[in-house]
Write a protein that holds these residues in place. Structure first.
Motif, PDB file in Angstrom:
ATOM      1  N   THR A   1       0.876  -1.254   0.052  1.00 18.74           N
ATOM      2  CA  THR A   1      -0.165   0.109   0.225  1.00 18.74           C
ATOM      3  C   THR A   1       0.893   1.271  -0.044  1.00 18.74           C
ATOM      4  O   THR A   1       2.047   1.340   0.252  1.00 18.74           O
ATOM      5  CB  THR A   1      -0.858   0.019   1.287  1.00 18.74           C
ATOM      6  N   GLU A   2       0.323   2.448  -0.213  1.00 14.67           N
ATOM      7  CA  GLU A   2       0.770   3.611  -0.329  1.00 14.67           C
ATOM      8  C   GLU A   2       0.146   4.539   1.028  1.00 14.67           C
ATOM      9  O   GLU A   2      -0.834   3.984   1.082  1.00 14.67           O
ATOM     10  CB  GLU A   2       0.836   4.633  -1.682  1.00 14.67           C
ATOM     11  N   TRP A   3       0.830   5.535   1.208  1.00  9.75           N
ATOM     12  CA  TRP A   3       0.058   6.396   2.358  1.00  9.75           C
ATOM     13  C   TRP A   3      -0.045   7.813   1.734  1.00  9.75           C
ATOM     14  O   TRP A   3       0.883   8.574   1.636  1.00  9.75           O
ATOM     15  CB  TRP A   3       1.047   6.377   3.396  1.00  9.75           C
TER      16      TRP A   3
ATOM     17  N   LEU B   1      -7.591   2.914   8.164  1.00 10.57           N
ATOM     18  CA  LEU B   1      -6.669   2.925   6.860  1.00 10.57           C
ATOM     19  C   LEU B   1      -5.143   2.931   7.275  1.00 10.57           C
ATOM     20  O   LEU B   1      -4.208   2.221   6.588  1.00 10.57           O
ATOM     21  CB  LEU B   1      -6.779   3.941   6.008  1.00 10.57           C
ATOM     22  N   ASN B   2      -4.738   3.611   8.159  1.00 12.89           N
ATOM     23  CA  ASN B   2      -3.287   3.682   8.698  1.00 12.89           C
ATOM     24  C   ASN B   2      -3.144   2.521   9.339  1.00 12.89           C
ATOM     25  O   ASN B   2      -1.591   1.984   9.239  1.00 12.89           O
ATOM     26  CB  ASN B   2      -3.051   4.712   9.627  1.00 12.89           C
TER      27      ASN B   2
ATOM     28  N   HIS C   1      -2.400   0.171   6.279  1.00 15.94           N
ATOM     29  CA  HIS C   1      -1.051   0.471   5.757  1.00 15.94           C
ATOM     30  C   HIS C   1       0.025   0.009   6.545  1.00 15.94           C
ATOM     31  O   HIS C   1       1.228  -0.702   5.905  1.00 15.94           O
ATOM     32  CB  HIS C   1      -1.127   2.081   5.642  1.00 15.94           C
ATOM     33  N   THR C   2      -0.066   0.135   7.840  1.00 15.44           N
ATOM     34  CA  THR C   2       1.280  -0.318   9.009  1.00 15.44           C
ATOM     35  C   THR C   2       1.428  -1.787   8.617  1.00 15.44           C
ATOM     36  O   THR C   2       2.534  -2.442   8.742  1.00 15.44           O
ATOM     37  CB  THR C   2       0.951  -0.123  10.155  1.00 15.44           C
TER      38      THR C   2
ATOM     39  N   GLU D   1       0.033  -4.073   6.572  1.00 13.36           N
ATOM     40  CA  GLU D   1       0.300  -4.509   4.985  1.00 13.36           C
ATOM     41  C   GLU D   1      -0.367  -6.006   4.784  1.00 13.36           C
ATOM     42  O   GLU D   1       0.432  -6.906   4.468  1.00 13.36           O
ATOM     43  CB  GLU D   1       1.521  -4.216   4.491  1.00 13.36           C
TER      44      GLU D   1
ATOM     45  N   LEU E   1      -4.786   4.604   0.068  1.00 11.32           N
ATOM     46  CA  LEU E   1      -3.971   3.426   0.262  1.00 11.32           C
ATOM     47  C   LEU E   1      -3.323   3.078  -1.211  1.00 11.32           C
ATOM     48  O   LEU E   1      -2.260   2.472  -1.353  1.00 11.32           O
ATOM     49  CB  LEU E   1      -4.675   2.373   0.752  1.00 11.32           C
TER      50      LEU E   1
END
Length: 591
Positions: free
Chosen positions: A114-116, A154-155, A158-159, A161, A185
């Motif tokens: 994912t991207e942030w 979402l964080n 992302h953390t 993954e 994301l």
């Protein structure tokens, strides 16, 4: 996922009776107490239970074969759903046991990339919520509407993954989450619901779609399960059913209102997602400038029709709220005044007929003929037609504004066009049923609650839609001070719940601590306080009244508790706790 299986308890018994092993076997979403004693089984069965408010009406209760409590803990297998594990451990440790917990198997999901892309840094409380999720791996994050629950989830995704699934309860939330997943994301979301079934690195699914399909069709590689608005789902039991199907490393509930009005529903939901692990209240977010300060306006509908003798609840709602000309005229006038003061106004309703009537009362282009065509159906009998005709003919129509009514049946294109016009200032007043469906309308700076009722969770959710600091340093929340049978009680409950939620910023400055203290005292004495009402008198005393039915044995418990308290004057009707006595009681821990 498998839940109840006596073969799960495979550990050898320990010689130390004060030591307890609890195991969550691989492939299970239940925990099992190994070789539980009768005492331990009873402790957990009583703790993981709730009293049925209608128990006294059942034959089982009347003949003494049932104590009126529903129990989630299964004494036969010494087990319960995984979300109640923390509560069970706390209870056992408080009773002097040492508890060792083992969660067997690898419950992590498939790796994803994912991207942030979130444009802001996480606020301190949001970062703390992420860290609590990483540490506890299970539980509820409670953040008021507008405080950024979605970005926390979402964080977390992302953390870690890991492949994730987000469970929602409305179609609107389905697409809102999908948009956020893609933009924040940088992954294409899967969508399950609204006729679609596709999976992705992060999938959003409606609970209804999963209930009506074979959940075994999912690929089973999820490591994160997010339960959005977990306390606003329509069925707590269904929430638990679906939640326990996911054997994930992380299971996190998101909630703006971590309580339910119906006894037992909180425990049912906790069974799937766990206890609260991170709580931020509205009062703090207002103090820190993250939410606008609420300004409450309660208006009187002079001459409002009230319940007639013998009229049942549904008829009262229809005649005194939905079709009531005086009340609807008052709502319309309140909305018009707010527009004239410069607010962006939303009028919240829960019935289409009322929405159409208010549109007619406010909109310059809507005619009486239009609203007749909309609300009078071919199936209406003579009386129903007469009632609706009267609701139109006696309504005080202002008809000076551009007002639009939207409801759940309107297609997305119609809604979006109206939202765009509302944001651009081309629509003065938006009337809708949509706030209860999770629709985000960030341009609101004033809400008029036209629907009445006493739904605590929905009311808090709707009020929170207006409390965004981008709309100014404060927002108006207006309501009608309803009168008469049913409706006046509902109004008082609405005020109480707003006080409870907004604390010092509530309509009356929060629930009085003296009431909390006396209520906690009674509950400590075994009193079931739901049928009780509490009020602080001018002299500072707390008055306790019974305004609901108590069966004989529970009334005896109540009577003994108040009669035997040195500081409560008991006369069987109004029972008064003296101010100096209340001050001597320990302040309850309301955390």
């Amino acid at each position: 996922m498998s839940t109840q299986d006596p073969t799960a308890t495979t550990a050898e018994p320990t010689a130390d009776a004060s030591h307890i092993d609890i195991v969550v076997p691989e492939g299970y979403t239940w925990f099992f107490v190994q070789h539980a004693s009768t005492v331990v089984d009873k402790l957990l069965a009583d703790e993981l239970a709730w009293r049925d408010p209608n128990a006294q009406y059942t034959d089982r209760y009347k003949n003494g074969s049932w104590d009126g409590f529903h129990r989630i803990y299964n004494s036969e297998h010494s087990g319960a759903p995984i979300g109640l594990l923390g509560r069970a451990v706390q209870l056992l440790e408080a009773e002097g046991y040492t508890v060792e917990t083992t969660i067997e198997g690898d419950r992590s999901g498939a790796s994803i990339a994912t991207e942030w892309n979130f444009p802001h840094s996480l606020r301190a409380y949001q970062q703390e919520a992420v860290e609590a999720s990483l540490d506890k791996q299970m539980g509820v994050i409670s953040i008021p509407t507008g405080g950024g629950k979605t970005v926390v989830a979402l964080n977390l995704i992302h953390t870690v993954e890991q492949q994730a699934i987000v469970l929602v309860h409305t179609k609107n939330l389905l697409y809102q989450w999908a948009d956020q997943i893609e933009s924040v994301l940088g992954v294409e979301p899967g969508i399950i619901g609204d006729g679609e079934w596709s999976e992705g690195p992060v999938t959003v699914a409606t609970i209804q779609s999963l209930l009506s399909n074979d959940i075994g069709d999912l690929d089973g590689r999820y490591g994160v399960a997010i339960f959005d608005e977990c306390h606003t789902t329509s069925g707590a039991k269904k929430m638990q059913q679906i939640g326990l199907e996911f054997d994930t490393e992380y299971r996190i509930g998101l909630s703006a209102t971590p309580w339910r009005a119906t006894p037992g529903e909180e425990l049912e939901i906790e069974a799937a997602v766990g206890e609260c692990i991170s709580v931020i209240d509205a009062e703090q977010l207002i103090d820190e400038g993250h939410l606008a300060k609420p300004e409450f306006r309660f208006v009187d509908a002079e001459g409002q029709r009230t319940a007639k003798p013998g009229e049942d609840y549904h008829d009262v709602v229809r005649h005194c709220r939905e079709l009531a000309p005086v009340r609807n005229s008052t709502v319309a006038a309140t909305a018009a005044d707010l527009v004239d003061e410069g607010y962006t106004v939303h009028v919240s309703v829960d019935r289409i007929n009322q929405g159409k009537l208010l549109e007619y009362a406010l909109d310059a282009s809507t005619t009486a003929a239009d609203v007749r065509e909309d609300i009078i159906g071919d199936g209406d009998d003579t009386q129903a037609r007469a009632e609706k005709d009267a609701a139109i003919d006696t309504l005080d129509a202002i008809s000076e504004y551009n007002a639009v009514f939207l409801h759940g049946s309107d297609i997305n294109d119609v809604r979006q066009e109206a939202f765009d016009q509302f944001q651009a200032g081309e629509i003065d007043i938006l009337i809708s049923t949509l706030l209860k469906e999770g629709v985000d309308i960030p341009e609101i700076s004033a809400i008029v609650h036209a629907e009445g009722g006493k739904s605590e969770i929905e009311r808090i959710q709707r009020a929170g839609r207006a409390l965004r600091p981008s709309n100014g340093d404060h927002a108006v929340i207006a309501d009608v001070r309803d009168q008469g049978k049913y409706l006046s009680d509902h109004f008082e409950e609405r005020v109480d719940i707003l006080d409870q939620y907004y604390g010092a910023y509530g309509p009356t400055g929060g629930i009085d601590e003296r009431i909390e203290t006396v209520e906690a005292y009674l509950e400590d004495k075994g009193v079931f306080t739901d049928p009780c009402s509490f009020a602080v008198r001018e002299d500072g005393a707390v008055e306790i009244e019974l305004d609901g039915y108590m069966p004989g044995n529970e009334f005896n418990t109540f009577r003994n508790a108040v009669q035997n308290a040195s500081g409560i004057r008991y006369n069987g009707d109004a029972n008064v706790a003296a101010p100096d006595w209340v001050e001597q009681l320990p302040t309850p821990n309301m955390a």
